[in-house]
Design a protein around this motif. Structure first.
Motif, PDB file in Angstrom:
ATOM      1  N   LEU A 185      82.642   8.635  36.664  1.00 23.70           N
ATOM      2  CA  LEU A 185      81.540   9.012  37.545  1.00 23.70           C
ATOM      3  C   LEU A 185      81.042   7.817  38.354  1.00 23.70           C
ATOM      4  CD1 LEU A 185      79.639  11.381  35.112  1.00 23.70           C
ATOM      5  CD2 LEU A 185      80.774  12.038  37.235  1.00 23.70           C
ATOM      6  N   SER A 186      80.996   6.644  37.744  1.00 23.31           N
ATOM      7  CA  SER A 186      80.588   5.446  38.475  1.00 23.31           C
ATOM      8  C   SER A 186      81.561   5.152  39.611  1.00 23.31           C
ATOM      9  CB  SER A 186      80.502   4.245  37.533  1.00 23.31           C
ATOM     10  OG  SER A 186      79.498   4.424  36.556  1.00 23.31           O
ATOM     11  N   ALA A 187      82.843   5.325  39.353  1.00 24.12           N
ATOM     12  CA  ALA A 187      83.847   5.097  40.388  1.00 24.12           C
ATOM     13  C   ALA A 187      83.722   6.125  41.509  1.00 24.12           C
ATOM     14  CB  ALA A 187      85.243   5.147  39.774  1.00 24.12           C
ATOM     15  N   ILE A 188      83.410   7.376  41.155  1.00 25.60           N
ATOM     16  CA  ILE A 188      83.235   8.419  42.169  1.00 25.60           C
ATOM     17  C   ILE A 188      82.023   8.099  43.049  1.00 25.60           C
ATOM     18  CG2 ILE A 188      82.591  10.845  42.504  1.00 25.60           C
ATOM     19  CD1 ILE A 188      84.362  11.502  40.086  1.00 25.60           C
ATOM     20  N   VAL A 189      80.927   7.657  42.430  1.00 26.99           N
ATOM     21  CA  VAL A 189      79.739   7.294  43.206  1.00 26.99           C
ATOM     22  C   VAL A 189      80.067   6.180  44.200  1.00 26.99           C
ATOM     23  CG1 VAL A 189      77.471   6.184  43.055  1.00 26.99           C
ATOM     24  CG2 VAL A 189      78.048   8.064  41.517  1.00 26.99           C
ATOM     25  N   LYS A 190      80.777   5.157  43.746  1.00 28.00           N
ATOM     26  CA  LYS A 190      81.133   4.048  44.645  1.00 28.00           C
ATOM     27  C   LYS A 190      82.037   4.533  45.779  1.00 28.00           C
ATOM     28  CE  LYS A 190      80.699   0.499  41.075  1.00 28.00           C
ATOM     29  NZ  LYS A 190      81.413  -0.462  40.190  1.00 28.00           N
ATOM     30  N   GLU A 191      82.928   5.469  45.461  1.00 33.31           N
ATOM     31  CA  GLU A 191      83.821   5.997  46.491  1.00 33.31           C
ATOM     32  C   GLU A 191      83.043   6.796  47.533  1.00 33.31           C
ATOM     33  OE1 GLU A 191      87.874   6.313  47.893  1.00 33.31           O
ATOM     34  OE2 GLU A 191      86.877   5.075  46.377  1.00 33.31           O
ATOM     35  N   LEU A 192      82.085   7.593  47.098  1.00 34.91           N
ATOM     36  CA  LEU A 192      81.266   8.366  48.033  1.00 34.91           C
ATOM     37  C   LEU A 192      80.419   7.440  48.901  1.00 34.91           C
ATOM     38  CD1 LEU A 192      80.182  11.260  45.646  1.00 34.91           C
ATOM     39  CD2 LEU A 192      81.700  11.462  47.636  1.00 34.91           C
ATOM     40  N   GLU A 193      79.915   6.374  48.316  1.00 36.83           N
ATOM     41  CA  GLU A 193      79.152   5.403  49.098  1.00 36.83           C
ATOM     42  C   GLU A 193      80.053   4.699  50.108  1.00 36.83           C
ATOM     43  OE1 GLU A 193      75.561   4.166  46.042  1.00 36.83           O
ATOM     44  OE2 GLU A 193      77.486   3.105  45.892  1.00 36.83           O
ATOM     45  N   ARG A 194      81.273   4.458  49.713  1.00 35.48           N
ATOM     46  CA  ARG A 194      82.233   3.849  50.638  1.00 35.48           C
ATOM     47  C   ARG A 194      82.509   4.775  51.819  1.00 35.48           C
ATOM     48  NH1 ARG A 194      85.912   2.852  47.115  1.00 35.48           N
ATOM     49  NH2 ARG A 194      85.298   0.717  46.676  1.00 35.48           N
ATOM     50  N   GLU A 195      82.420   6.075  51.563  1.00 38.72           N
ATOM     51  CA  GLU A 195      82.630   7.061  52.625  1.00 38.72           C
ATOM     52  C   GLU A 195      81.389   7.257  53.492  1.00 38.72           C
ATOM     53  OE1 GLU A 195      85.247   8.759  53.577  1.00 38.72           O
ATOM     54  OE2 GLU A 195      86.652   8.073  52.027  1.00 38.72           O
ATOM     55  N   GLY A 196      80.297   6.552  53.176  1.00 39.65           N
ATOM     56  CA  GLY A 196      79.119   6.585  54.032  1.00 39.65           C
ATOM     57  C   GLY A 196      77.976   7.458  53.562  1.00 39.65           C
ATOM     58  N   PHE A 197      78.095   8.062  52.365  1.00 34.43           N
ATOM     59  CA  PHE A 197      77.023   8.903  51.842  1.00 34.43           C
ATOM     60  C   PHE A 197      76.075   8.072  50.971  1.00 34.43           C
ATOM     61  CE2 PHE A 197      80.726  11.712  52.324  1.00 34.43           C
ATOM     62  CZ  PHE A 197      80.207  12.648  53.203  1.00 34.43           C
ATOM     63  N   ARG A 198      74.812   8.455  50.984  1.00 33.45           N
ATOM     64  CA  ARG A 198      73.846   7.868  50.054  1.00 33.45           C
ATOM     65  C   ARG A 198      73.742   8.793  48.855  1.00 33.45           C
ATOM     66  NH1 ARG A 198      68.069   8.474  49.324  1.00 33.45           N
ATOM     67  NH2 ARG A 198      67.286   6.680  48.138  1.00 33.45           N
ATOM     68  N   VAL A 199      74.094   8.286  47.688  1.00 37.04           N
ATOM     69  CA  VAL A 199      74.066   9.097  46.466  1.00 37.04           C
ATOM     70  C   VAL A 199      72.720   8.899  45.784  1.00 37.04           C
ATOM     71  CG1 VAL A 199      75.165   9.572  44.251  1.00 37.04           C
ATOM     72  CG2 VAL A 199      76.563   8.875  46.217  1.00 37.04           C
ATOM     73  N   VAL A 200      72.044  10.014  45.498  1.00 39.95           N
ATOM     74  CA  VAL A 200      70.721   9.956  44.861  1.00 39.95           C
ATOM     75  C   VAL A 200      70.784  10.692  43.531  1.00 39.95           C
ATOM     76  CG1 VAL A 200      69.530   9.818  47.066  1.00 39.95           C
ATOM     77  CG2 VAL A 200      69.891  12.059  46.011  1.00 39.95           C
ATOM     78  N   GLY A 201      69.850  10.379  42.642  1.00 42.58           N
ATOM     79  CA  GLY A 201      69.771  11.031  41.352  1.00 42.58           C
ATOM     80  C   GLY A 201      68.973  12.323  41.434  1.00 42.58           C
ATOM     81  N   ALA A 202      69.275  13.253  40.535  1.00 43.05           N
ATOM     82  CA  ALA A 202      68.539  14.517  40.509  1.00 43.05           C
ATOM     83  C   ALA A 202      67.054  14.289  40.270  1.00 43.05           C
ATOM     84  CB  ALA A 202      69.118  15.431  39.427  1.00 43.05           C
ATOM     85  N   ASP A 203      66.728  13.245  39.510  1.00 38.45           N
ATOM     86  CA  ASP A 203      65.317  12.985  39.207  1.00 38.45           C
ATOM     87  C   ASP A 203      64.518  12.602  40.444  1.00 38.45           C
ATOM     88  OD1 ASP A 203      67.026  10.618  39.014  1.00 38.45           O
ATOM     89  OD2 ASP A 203      65.181   9.536  38.569  1.00 38.45           O
ATOM     90  N   GLU A 204      65.203  12.120  41.498  1.00 38.63           N
ATOM     91  CA  GLU A 204      64.514  11.784  42.740  1.00 38.63           C
ATOM     92  C   GLU A 204      64.091  13.021  43.516  1.00 38.63           C
ATOM     93  OE1 GLU A 204      66.297   8.578  45.112  1.00 38.63           O
ATOM     94  OE2 GLU A 204      67.733   8.270  43.480  1.00 38.63           O
ATOM     95  N   LEU A 205      64.679  14.162  43.183  1.00 36.70           N
ATOM     96  CA  LEU A 205      64.428  15.398  43.921  1.00 36.70           C
ATOM     97  C   LEU A 205      63.620  16.413  43.124  1.00 36.70           C
ATOM     98  CD1 LEU A 205      68.031  15.823  45.364  1.00 36.70           C
ATOM     99  CD2 LEU A 205      66.066  14.776  46.491  1.00 36.70           C
ATOM    100  N   LEU A 206      63.439  16.170  41.834  1.00 36.52           N
ATOM    101  CA  LEU A 206      62.712  17.100  40.968  1.00 36.52           C
ATOM    102  C   LEU A 206      61.402  16.460  40.526  1.00 36.52           C
ATOM    103  CD1 LEU A 206      65.643  18.316  38.688  1.00 36.52           C
ATOM    104  CD2 LEU A 206      64.559  19.625  40.520  1.00 36.52           C
ATOM    105  N   ASP A 207      60.304  17.152  40.747  1.00 36.77           N
ATOM    106  CA  ASP A 207      59.012  16.639  40.325  1.00 36.77           C
ATOM    107  C   ASP A 207      58.815  16.817  38.824  1.00 36.77           C
ATOM    108  OD1 ASP A 207      58.306  15.929  42.919  1.00 36.77           O
ATOM    109  OD2 ASP A 207      57.417  17.890  43.342  1.00 36.77           O
ATOM    110  N   HIS A 208      58.263  15.810  38.194  1.00 29.58           N
ATOM    111  CA  HIS A 208      57.864  15.888  36.782  1.00 29.58           C
ATOM    112  C   HIS A 208      59.015  16.349  35.872  1.00 29.58           C
ATOM    113  CE1 HIS A 208      53.934  15.446  38.548  1.00 29.58           C
ATOM    114  NE2 HIS A 208      54.014  16.617  39.134  1.00 29.58           N
ATOM    115  N   SER A 209      60.204  15.831  36.138  1.00 26.02           N
ATOM    116  CA  SER A 209      61.374  16.266  35.371  1.00 26.02           C
ATOM    117  C   SER A 209      61.705  15.347  34.207  1.00 26.02           C
ATOM    118  CB  SER A 209      62.598  16.365  36.288  1.00 26.02           C
ATOM    119  OG  SER A 209      62.891  15.095  36.868  1.00 26.02           O
TER     120      SER A 209
END
Length: 272
Positions: free
Chosen positions: A109-133
């Motif tokens: 999963l860490s390698a996939i995140v780095k690959e997506l970032e290399r492709e120009g996407f900003r990867v965010v965590g689910a906790d950044e989008l869910l209130d009080h989670s």
């Protein structure tokens, strides 16, 4: 203003909760639903497309065509064999580059995140989008662990830490000082079902769930919801202990109601 957010959706309720949260916040959403994993309900009424796990080139093209700028990876994905994965040229290129460094789930999963970032996407965590989670420290409901349960939790923490250090799993079930089962590739739900057949007479066991040491926190966070509580009750457990500040709690009010009704404790712990 933030651009369109993409949700790469696996199994479970987390993708649907993220869609609801983003829509409530006025965010445009596109869901890339993984074949054989995502629930149809998670993409109902929202822009989406289906894609198999090994079709990386198609997935990237779909994300770009839908003007996705940020990505969140949400939900479970059963890890396939290389043969059943059927990687396309883009996925094959990725695996050729990372090689055996991604044998464990977190490594992959860490390698996939780095690959997506290399492709120009900003990867965010689910906790950044869910209130009080996030799971707070201490009990969520009325029930609290007794002395023997605390002893099982202490042992469970040691086992879960060892599992995590080897990038194997996040959870363990302990009953009266005996380890009934540890999580590996099957996931927590399957672990609980398996332990139901192994439980001993007397006070029930405890599910202990921790974040892996050094884990990529934007993906595969320890997660629990009403289904976790229902399975724990059906297994004959007396409680769930999960790492405070690291665990996502979905539908918290339902979790508390279900736990109280079943006489189970749900407690956030600081695992040092």
């Amino acid at each position: 203003m933030a651009g369109r957010i993409g949700i790469v959706a696996g199994s479970g309720t987390l993708p649907a909760r993220l869609v609801e949260s983003c829509q409530a916040a006025g965010r445009e959403v596109f869901v890339l639903a993984l074949d054989g994993e995502a629930e149809p309900e998670a993409v109902a009424g929202v822009a989406h497309a289906w894609c198999r796990v090994g079709a990386a080139a198609k997935g990237l093209d779909l994300l770009r065509a839908n003007e996705v700028s940020e990505l969140v990876l949400a939900g479970g994905v059963r890890r396939p064999s290389v043969t059943s994965l059927r990687p396309d040229w883009r996925a094959a290129k990725f695996f050729a580059r990372v090689g055996r460094r991604v044998l464990g789930d977190d490594g992959l999963l860490s390698a996939i995140v780095k690959e997506l970032e290399r492709e120009g996407f900003r990867v965010v965590g689910a906790d950044e989008l869910l209130d009080h989670s996030g799971l707070p420290e201490g009990p969520l409901g009325r029930v609290t662990p007794d002395g023997s349960a605390l002893s099982d939790i202490e042992l469970g923490v040691r086992i879960a830490r060892a599992l995590g250090a080897l990038d194997i799993g996040q959870a363990v079930v302990v009953q009266q000082g005996l380890v009934l089962g540890v999580e590996a590739i099957e996931g927590t739900d399957a672990l609980l079902r398996r332990c139901g057949e192994l439980r001993r007479d007397g006070p029930g066991g405890v599910l202990v769930k921790l974040e892996k040491p050094g884990q990529e926190r934007r993906v595969d966070r320890p997660t629990m919801g009403p289904q976790t509580v229902a399975l724990a009750a059906a297994t004959g457990l007396r409680g769930i202990a999960a790492e405070a500040g690291a665990t996502l709690v979905l539908d918290r009010d339902e979790v508390v109601l279900a736990a109280d009704a079943a006489g189970l404790f749900v407690v956030g712990i600081r695992a040092l």
